[in-house]
Scaffold this motif. Structure first.
Motif, PDB file in Angstrom:
ATOM      1  N   SER A  24       0.817  -1.208   0.000  1.00 32.52           N
ATOM      2  CA  SER A  24       0.000   0.000   0.000  1.00 32.52           C
ATOM      3  C   SER A  24       0.850   1.256   0.000  1.00 32.52           C
ATOM      4  O   SER A  24       1.893   1.312   0.653  1.00 32.52           O
ATOM      5  N   VAL A  25       0.383   2.262  -0.743  1.00 28.11           N
ATOM      6  CA  VAL A  25       0.981   3.583  -0.767  1.00 28.11           C
ATOM      7  C   VAL A  25       0.023   4.519  -0.029  1.00 28.11           C
ATOM      8  O   VAL A  25      -1.168   4.544  -0.332  1.00 28.11           O
ATOM      9  N   LYS A  76      -8.467   9.551  -8.229  1.00 24.29           N
ATOM     10  CA  LYS A  76      -7.312  10.397  -8.546  1.00 24.29           C
ATOM     11  C   LYS A  76      -6.037   9.812  -7.932  1.00 24.29           C
ATOM     12  O   LYS A  76      -4.958   9.879  -8.538  1.00 24.29           O
ATOM     13  N   ARG A  77      -6.144   9.244  -6.745  1.00 24.11           N
ATOM     14  CA  ARG A  77      -4.983   8.614  -6.118  1.00 24.11           C
ATOM     15  C   ARG A  77      -4.508   7.424  -6.943  1.00 24.11           C
ATOM     16  O   ARG A  77      -3.298   7.207  -7.134  1.00 24.11           O
ATOM     17  N   VAL A  78      -5.455   6.643  -7.431  1.00 26.07           N
ATOM     18  CA  VAL A  78      -5.104   5.519  -8.293  1.00 26.07           C
ATOM     19  C   VAL A  78      -4.423   6.016  -9.569  1.00 26.07           C
ATOM     20  O   VAL A  78      -3.418   5.446 -10.016  1.00 26.07           O
ATOM     21  N   ARG A 123      -5.108   5.558   1.062  1.00 20.84           N
ATOM     22  CA  ARG A 123      -4.080   4.734   0.444  1.00 20.84           C
ATOM     23  C   ARG A 123      -4.499   4.244  -0.936  1.00 20.84           C
ATOM     24  O   ARG A 123      -5.667   4.331  -1.333  1.00 20.84           O
ATOM     25  N   VAL A 124      -3.511   3.698  -1.636  1.00 19.57           N
ATOM     26  CA  VAL A 124      -3.740   2.880  -2.827  1.00 19.57           C
ATOM     27  C   VAL A 124      -3.080   1.532  -2.586  1.00 19.57           C
ATOM     28  O   VAL A 124      -1.894   1.468  -2.236  1.00 19.57           O
ATOM     29  N   ASP A 125      -3.835   0.470  -2.742  1.00 18.12           N
ATOM     30  CA  ASP A 125      -3.305  -0.884  -2.650  1.00 18.12           C
ATOM     31  C   ASP A 125      -2.828  -1.340  -4.026  1.00 18.12           C
ATOM     32  O   ASP A 125      -3.544  -1.196  -5.016  1.00 18.12           O
TER      33      ASP A 125
END
Length: 260
Positions: A24-25, A76-78, A123-125
């Motif tokens: 994750s980020v 947007k995070r993705v 987060r982004v997984d």
């Protein structure tokens, strides 16, 4: 290190197969960009997981803000992570799922550690999978398998299935009837659209939903031919996943196995 200014990665156990691992980020509150330190951490992650197979991206937000706002923010995070991956040489067709899941609601049990949980929810997984991409339904399909229906091609700007495409779909129907337990998502795509837009205009509806309509028309055809609609979902992915070969092959649909 300051909270929100660092990048953390963790491996999920228990719900991932031996062929998958997830990291994750993490993002700052109400942000969808990453700083240089976070980007470096992401690049190191890619190196640690080389050689890479397929990558799935799922974005999340904390519980603050409206549902609609967080749906857009998570997407947007993705998109930020996807852009970094492609800039670092990851083929776009290796990134075969990009979804914004929106906000994660807090339970009463979480109130004692509210801020820490919110930090982890922004987060982004990234899920790395060794599952290959197929051109037909494999003999032993697995969750995560992606089937590229490379002989089902749509005319430019159209979501209508051609006679040739229907004949090709009839071959897949035989295989779907053989593998009655699998469930799958029908993924629609488009080509030749500016990055300014998420999708192309369907000349039949005159609306910017061409990739969704392509997937929907495949869904409808399969249902009319006897495939249980509860086995299927459909979704349009616009121009986000070009194969990098030619425009014709980007006017396509795919099956993603979601349950076996």
């Amino acid at each position: 290190m300051k909270r929100g200014l660092h990048i953390l990665f963790f491996l999920f156990f228990g719900h991932l197969s031996a062929q998958e691992n997830s990291h994750s980020v993490y993002f700052e509150f109400d942000k969808f960009t990453l700083n240089n330190a976070q980007i470096s951490g992401l690049i190191n992650l890619l190196k640690d997981n080389a050689p890479l197979g397929n990558i799935q991206l799922f974005g999340y937000c904390d519980d603050r803000g409206s549902e609609d706002y967080n749906d857009k923010l998570s997407l947007k995070r993705v998109a930020t992570v996807q852009e970094i991956l492609t800039e670092k040489g990851i083929p776009i067709n290796n990134i075969f799922i990009c979804e914004g899941k929106g906000r994660i609601m807090i339970t009463k049990d979480s109130l004692k550690s509210l801020e820490k949980i919110r930090d982890k929810n922004r987060r982004v997984d990234l899920i790395f999978s060794s599952n290959p991409v197929y051109n037909s339904i494999p003999e032993n399909p697995k969750v995560g398998d992606l089937i590229n229906l490379d002989k089902i091609i749509f005319d430019m700007g159209s979501s209508i299935l051609t006679i040739k495409s229907k004949k090709e779909l009839d071959k897949y129907i035989v295989l779907l009837q053989k593998h009655k337990s699998i469930r799958f998502e029908i993924k629609g795509h488009v080509c030749c659209t500016s990055r300014k837009y998420d999708d192309a205009i369907d000349e039949e509806t005159e609306e910017r939903n061409l990739s969704k309509n392509r997937a929907k028309n495949v869904f409808t055809y399969l249902r009319l031919k006897g495939i249980n609609p509860y086995r299927m979902t459909f979704k349009g992915y616009g121009n986000r996943f070009p194969l990098g070969k030619n425009d014709e092959l980007d006017r396509r649909v795919e099956f993603l196995i979601t349950k076996n």
